[in-house]
Design a protein around this motif. Structure first.
Motif, short mmCIF file in Angstrom:
data_model
loop_
_atom_site.label_atom_id
_atom_site.label_comp_id
_atom_site.label_asym_id
_atom_site.label_seq_id
_atom_site.Cartn_x
_atom_site.Cartn_y
_atom_site.Cartn_z
N ARG A 146 0.80 -1.22 0.00
CA ARG A 146 0.00 0.00 0.00
C ARG A 146 0.84 1.27 0.00
NH1 ARG A 146 -4.13 -2.49 4.60
NH2 ARG A 146 -4.87 -4.20 3.26
N ARG A 147 2.13 1.13 0.23
CA ARG A 147 2.97 2.32 0.24
C ARG A 147 3.11 2.91 -1.17
NH1 ARG A 147 9.43 0.86 0.58
NH2 ARG A 147 9.62 0.36 -1.64
N GLY A 148 2.65 2.16 -2.17
CA GLY A 148 2.70 2.66 -3.54
C GLY A 148 1.98 3.99 -3.69
N LEU A 149 0.94 4.21 -2.88
CA LEU A 149 0.22 5.47 -2.93
C LEU A 149 1.15 6.64 -2.63
CD1 LEU A 149 -2.64 6.69 -3.27
CD2 LEU A 149 -2.87 6.54 -0.78
N LEU A 150 2.15 6.38 -1.78
CA LEU A 150 3.13 7.40 -1.42
C LEU A 150 4.31 7.41 -2.37
CD1 LEU A 150 4.28 9.53 0.58
CD2 LEU A 150 5.20 7.61 1.92
N THR A 151 4.88 6.23 -2.63
CA THR A 151 6.10 6.17 -3.43
C THR A 151 5.85 6.59 -4.88
OG1 THR A 151 5.71 3.82 -3.88
CG2 THR A 151 7.10 4.37 -2.00
N ASN A 152 4.67 6.30 -5.40
CA ASN A 152 4.39 6.68 -6.79
C ASN A 152 4.35 8.20 -6.96
OD1 ASN A 152 4.22 4.00 -7.51
ND2 ASN A 152 1.99 3.92 -7.36
N LEU A 153 3.89 8.89 -5.91
CA LEU A 153 3.87 10.35 -5.97
C LEU A 153 5.26 10.93 -5.74
CD1 LEU A 153 0.60 11.05 -3.92
CD2 LEU A 153 0.89 11.19 -6.39
N LEU A 154 6.01 10.30 -4.82
CA LEU A 154 7.35 10.81 -4.50
C LEU A 154 8.32 10.58 -5.64
CD1 LEU A 154 7.85 9.77 -0.76
CD2 LEU A 154 7.33 12.02 -1.68
N GLY A 155 8.14 9.47 -6.36
CA GLY A 155 9.09 9.14 -7.42
C GLY A 155 9.22 10.24 -8.44
N LEU A 156 8.10 10.77 -8.91
CA LEU A 156 8.15 11.85 -9.90
C LEU A 156 8.63 13.14 -9.25
CD1 LEU A 156 7.54 12.64 -12.84
CD2 LEU A 156 5.28 13.36 -12.07
N LEU A 157 8.23 13.37 -8.00
CA LEU A 157 8.64 14.60 -7.32
C LEU A 157 10.16 14.64 -7.13
CD1 LEU A 157 7.58 17.19 -6.06
CD2 LEU A 157 7.29 15.97 -3.89
N VAL A 158 10.75 13.50 -6.83
CA VAL A 158 12.21 13.43 -6.68
C VAL A 158 12.88 13.75 -8.01
CG1 VAL A 158 14.14 11.84 -6.32
CG2 VAL A 158 12.23 11.85 -4.73
N ASN A 159 12.33 13.21 -9.09
CA ASN A 159 12.90 13.50 -10.41
C ASN A 159 12.81 14.99 -10.74
OD1 ASN A 159 13.47 10.78 -10.85
ND2 ASN A 159 11.52 10.38 -11.83
N VAL A 160 11.68 15.61 -10.39
CA VAL A 160 11.51 17.05 -10.64
C VAL A 160 12.52 17.86 -9.82
CG1 VAL A 160 9.93 19.00 -10.39
CG2 VAL A 160 9.09 16.82 -11.32
N MET A 161 12.66 17.49 -8.54
CA MET A 161 13.59 18.23 -7.68
C MET A 161 15.02 18.07 -8.18
SD MET A 161 11.98 19.96 -5.51
CE MET A 161 13.48 20.49 -4.69
N LEU A 162 15.35 16.88 -8.67
CA LEU A 162 16.69 16.67 -9.21
C LEU A 162 16.91 17.56 -10.43
CD1 LEU A 162 19.36 15.10 -9.21
CD2 LEU A 162 18.23 13.34 -10.63
N LEU A 163 15.87 17.68 -11.25
CA LEU A 163 15.96 18.56 -12.43
C LEU A 163 16.14 20.02 -12.02
CD1 LEU A 163 15.81 18.76 -15.53
CD2 LEU A 163 13.32 18.98 -15.30
N VAL A 164 15.41 20.46 -10.97
CA VAL A 164 15.53 21.83 -10.47
C VAL A 164 16.95 22.10 -9.97
CG1 VAL A 164 14.78 23.42 -8.66
CG2 VAL A 164 13.09 22.08 -9.92
N ILE A 165 17.49 21.17 -9.20
CA ILE A 165 18.84 21.34 -8.64
C ILE A 165 19.88 21.40 -9.75
CG2 ILE A 165 20.62 20.23 -7.24
CD1 ILE A 165 18.38 19.19 -5.42
N LEU A 166 19.75 20.54 -10.73
CA LEU A 166 20.68 20.54 -11.85
C LEU A 166 20.58 21.83 -12.66
CD1 LEU A 166 20.40 16.86 -13.18
CD2 LEU A 166 22.35 17.91 -12.00
N THR A 167 19.35 22.34 -12.83
CA THR A 167 19.16 23.59 -13.58
C THR A 167 19.82 24.75 -12.86
OG1 THR A 167 17.06 22.77 -14.45
CG2 THR A 167 17.44 25.14 -14.56
N MET A 168 19.62 24.82 -11.55
CA MET A 168 20.24 25.89 -10.76
C MET A 168 21.76 25.80 -10.83
SD MET A 168 17.67 25.80 -7.45
CE MET A 168 18.66 26.94 -6.50
N TRP A 169 22.29 24.61 -10.77
CA TRP A 169 23.75 24.44 -10.82
C TRP A 169 24.29 24.83 -12.19
CZ3 TRP A 169 26.69 21.08 -13.84
CH2 TRP A 169 28.06 21.02 -13.53
N LEU A 170 23.57 24.47 -13.26
CA LEU A 170 24.01 24.79 -14.61
C LEU A 170 24.00 26.30 -14.84
CD1 LEU A 170 22.32 21.99 -16.76
CD2 LEU A 170 24.77 22.35 -16.41
#
Length: 724
Positions: A360-384
């Motif tokens: 049942r944790r999929g309800l949480l992990t499925n939402l976090l998975g994309l959010l982590v990818n977005v945050m990683l993209l934000v951090i990389l953009t700021m660094w670039l």
């Protein structure tokens, strides 16, 4: 830049940092959860390698052959599955190393195309049965399965048997040759048996279908193994699942005659817990065969492990389009997370609750998975921006100088690397190194699919107000099909060939005598047996030819056992290289041919021959018991005139086998007759006595059929005497 803009950026930056901290902590806890499963798996694997397999060799397929075949029923729901069911039945009949099984296909009254397709399959495979559900489709898969179970119980009553196992499969499944033997070996001690499922991998760019391969390879290669070892509970995958008779009986009793919950979108998942709560034994069976010819064919690629690829499993195509994958996974999320929580609740056992949490944790992990990818993209953009544009605003690091956060992020990096390595390992072992490497970028695509599926499931539940009211969304199926010729009736084929007129056909069809149409036409002198055989062979797509029942090689007769000849009503015809050609007066199913081939330990094929030839061969070479004077006279006359087409034709058209006569008279259906043949031993009893003992027919019906057969033989005797 204005102060207001700067303030806004500061607030956004602060919010992003809070999000990073929360995400880092949550991801760390979830990563530890996954790491625990990894540790248990590898510790268990090492223990078994050094403490068990060093003393005991792993079991191989020889053990499966030591158990007599028990009746097994395969349940296949089919809504709009035109062209799929037939290929499954054909492939199963041609590849399954088993004979004592029946396939029950659930169709719907408002799906006539699928019904026609299944009817065509039933005409060629007597062990395939069409079931028409009571309600129009598409209903839920559970509702279709309940209708199928009703049909199975009815068949049991008619055939006087009891199925030992009830097997779940979809119409597009490709089944391992030894799957039924594995189930047969484990029954009835095990109540739920699940074999691994391995999706077919797509081309390298097919990330949607590929992510299914990644998830199932790891889940059925590691996670379910740990789940069974720690909790003794195994969730059904919906395919490749076998339920014992005791399990089905318990489900029927609990549901007051209804085994599967018709309002559940994941009825197979629910049943695993319901059976565990009843104290039944559930196992996940990873059984590898040592003979590659008995495993599903897999193209060899670098990195693959032979033991892994030769595991008894189910292969199938999963959705290739993004939209279909989202719909399917949203159904899984609704069923497992929302309906599962509502229907199953929580257990009194802590270890069961742990795995319920993981589901049942999929309800949480499925939402976090994309959010982590977005945050990683934000951090990389700021660094670039900071690195590439020196004059631009320099953003301070979101990570700050907090040593605890840095430690958590470092641990998360290690846990992420471990996740990628674990998945890549299990994908590589079955699919090869190229798919293992592709599993890394497919993780991001998997996160996106799961996120969208999560959102869709949440929206559906909120919209309906009750997860149990969410409609079942069928997944479209794909199967490697072959071309299928149209089924033209025999009478129509004869008219097209100019051998018959419509008036003659109508007169034969309306005859008061219960005979096969072809034989009725022969007795009326409208066609001969050669013409009939040619048409029957065209309809069945078989080889055909004439057959001299008295000119069979003595070596072939000696090599082909009497019990096989009389049981399957076939006679050896000739040897072509390593293949034994068998003569038959009717199309013989691939299931029977496979059984004969396994018993002889050599390939066999079937050749359709004219009416009466095989009957004379069996009576001449194999049935020397209890022959009366008339039969001996007919055989002597036929032997002396076997090269005279007219005389042998008149003798052969009156040669009728008991099984054929019983089916033509409508006394027993072909499905029941073929089921009865499975445990028929001609060395111990006659066919008639066996059918009576099995309760298939009554003694009075048998006596009437034997009298009809005797009358036919008397007609041949009269001709022989007059011609002599």
């Amino acid at each position: 830049m204005s102060f207001e803009t700067v303030d806004t950026l500061i607030y956004i930056f602060f919010a992003l940092k809070i999000i990073v901290i929360l995400l880092a902590g949550t991801i760390f806890l979830l990563g530890i959860d996954d790491l625990f499963i990894d540790i248990v798996y590898w510790a268990r694997k090492c223990f078994r390698h050094f403490r068990i397999y060093d003393k005991h060799a792993p079991a191989d397929q020889k053990r499966l052959y030591g158990v007599p075949e028990k009746p097994l029923a395969i349940m296949v729901p089919a809504w709009q599955e035109v062209g799929v069911v037939g290929e499954m039945a054909r492939l199963a009949a041609a590849t399954l190393d088993y004979e004592n099984y029946q396939i029950f296909v659930g169709t719907y009254p408002n799906d006539p195309e699928t019904q026609r397709d299944v009817d065509a399959v039933c005409a060629h495979f007597p062990n395939v049965h069409k079931v028409v559900c009571v309600r129009p489709g598409p209903t839920s898969k559970a509702d279709c399965l309940n209708n199928i179970i009703d049909a199975i119980l009815t068949f049991e009553d008619q055939a006087n048997i009891q199925f030992a196992g009830f097997i779940l499969h979809d119409a597009e499944d490709v089944i391992s040759p030894l799957e039924l033997r594995l189930f047969n070996y484990l029954l009835p001690k095990k109540d739920l048996i699940q074999v691994p499922v391995y999706p077919y991998p797509p081309k390298w760019w097919g990330f949607t279908a590929g992510h299914y391969a990644d998830e199932f390879a790891e889940y059925h290669g590691k996670d379910v193994i740990v789940r069974e070892a720690l909790s003794g509970q195994v969730p059904s995958a919906g395919v490749g699942t076998c339920f014992s008779r005791r399990a089905i009986a318990a489900l029927l009793e609990e549901g007051d005659g209804i085994a599967f919950d018709v309002q559940s979108l994941t009825e197979d998942y629910d049943i695993g817990f319901r059976l565990k709560q009843k104290g039944m034994v559930c196992i996940f069976a990873r059984f590898s065969v040592s003979d590659p010819s008995l495993a599903l064919k897999t193209r060899w690629m670098p990195g693959m492990d032979r033991k892994t690829t030769q595991v008894i499993c189910v292969r199938e195509h999963f959705p290739r389009s993004f939209g279909h994958a989202v719909r399917q996974k949203s159904r899984w999320i609704t069923g497992i997370v929302f309906q599962g929580t509502s229907n199953l609740g929580w257990s009194r056992y802590g270890i069961i609750n742990y795995f319920l949490w993981r589901d049942r944790r999929g309800l949480l992990t499925n939402l976090l998975g994309l959010l982590v990818n977005v945050m990683l993209l934000v951090i990389l953009t700021m660094w670039l921006i900071t690195a590439l544009v020196p004059d631009a605003w320099h953003f301070p690091s979101l990570l700050g100088n907090d040593p605890l956060l840095h430690t958590v992020l470092l641990c998360n990096g290690f846990l992420l690397l471990n996740r990628l390595l674990q998945r890549g390992y299990f994908v590589t072992r079955f699919y090869g190194i190229h798919q293992g490497l592709l599993s890394v970028p497919r993780v991001i695509w998997s996160n996106l699919i799961n996120f969208c599926a999560n959102v869709r499931a949440l929206r559906q539940v909120v919209k309906t107000g009750d997860s149990r009211r969410v409609a079942w969304d069928k997944t479209s199926h794909e199967f490697p099909t072959v071309s299928r010729s149209a089924q033209i009736p025999i009478g129509q084929r004869l008219i097209e060939k100019g051998l018959l007129t419509p008036e003659q056909l109508e007169a034969a069809i309306t005859s008061p005598h219960r005979r096969r149409l072809g034989r009725e036409l022969m007795l009326r002198g409208l066609i001969n047996s050669i013409q009939l055989t040619e048409v029957l062979a065209e309809q069945a797509g078989m080889e055909w030819g004439d057959f001299n029942p008295f000119a069979v090689s003595a070596d072939l007769i000696e090599k082909f056992p009497r019990h096989l000849a009389l049981r399957y009503a076939v006679a050896p015809c000739e040897q072509q290289d390593d293949t034994l050609v068998l003569a038959s007066e009717r199309p013989i199913s691939q299931v029977s041919l496979g059984a004969i081939s396994r018993k002889l330990k050599q390939p066999v094929s079937c050749r359709l021959v004219p009416q009466g030839r095989v009957t004379l061969a069996l009576r001449n070479w194999y049935s020397d018991r209890h022959q009366n004077d008339e039969t001996r006279t007919v055989l002597a006359f036929a032997r002396a005139n076997c090269n005279n087409p007219e005389r042998i034709e008149n003798i052969c058209q009156h040669q009728v086998m008991l099984g054929e006569l019983l089916q033509v008279r409508g006394i027993v259906s072909s499905a029941l007759f073929n089921q009865a043949l499975i445990d028929y031993d001609p060395e111990k009893e006659s066919l008639g006595a066996h059918l009576v003992a099995r309760g298939i027919i009554t003694r009075d019906r048998l006596e009437q059929a034997l009298k009809d057969q005797e009358n036919e033989q008397h007609a041949a005797y009269q001709f022989a005497r007059e011609a002599a």
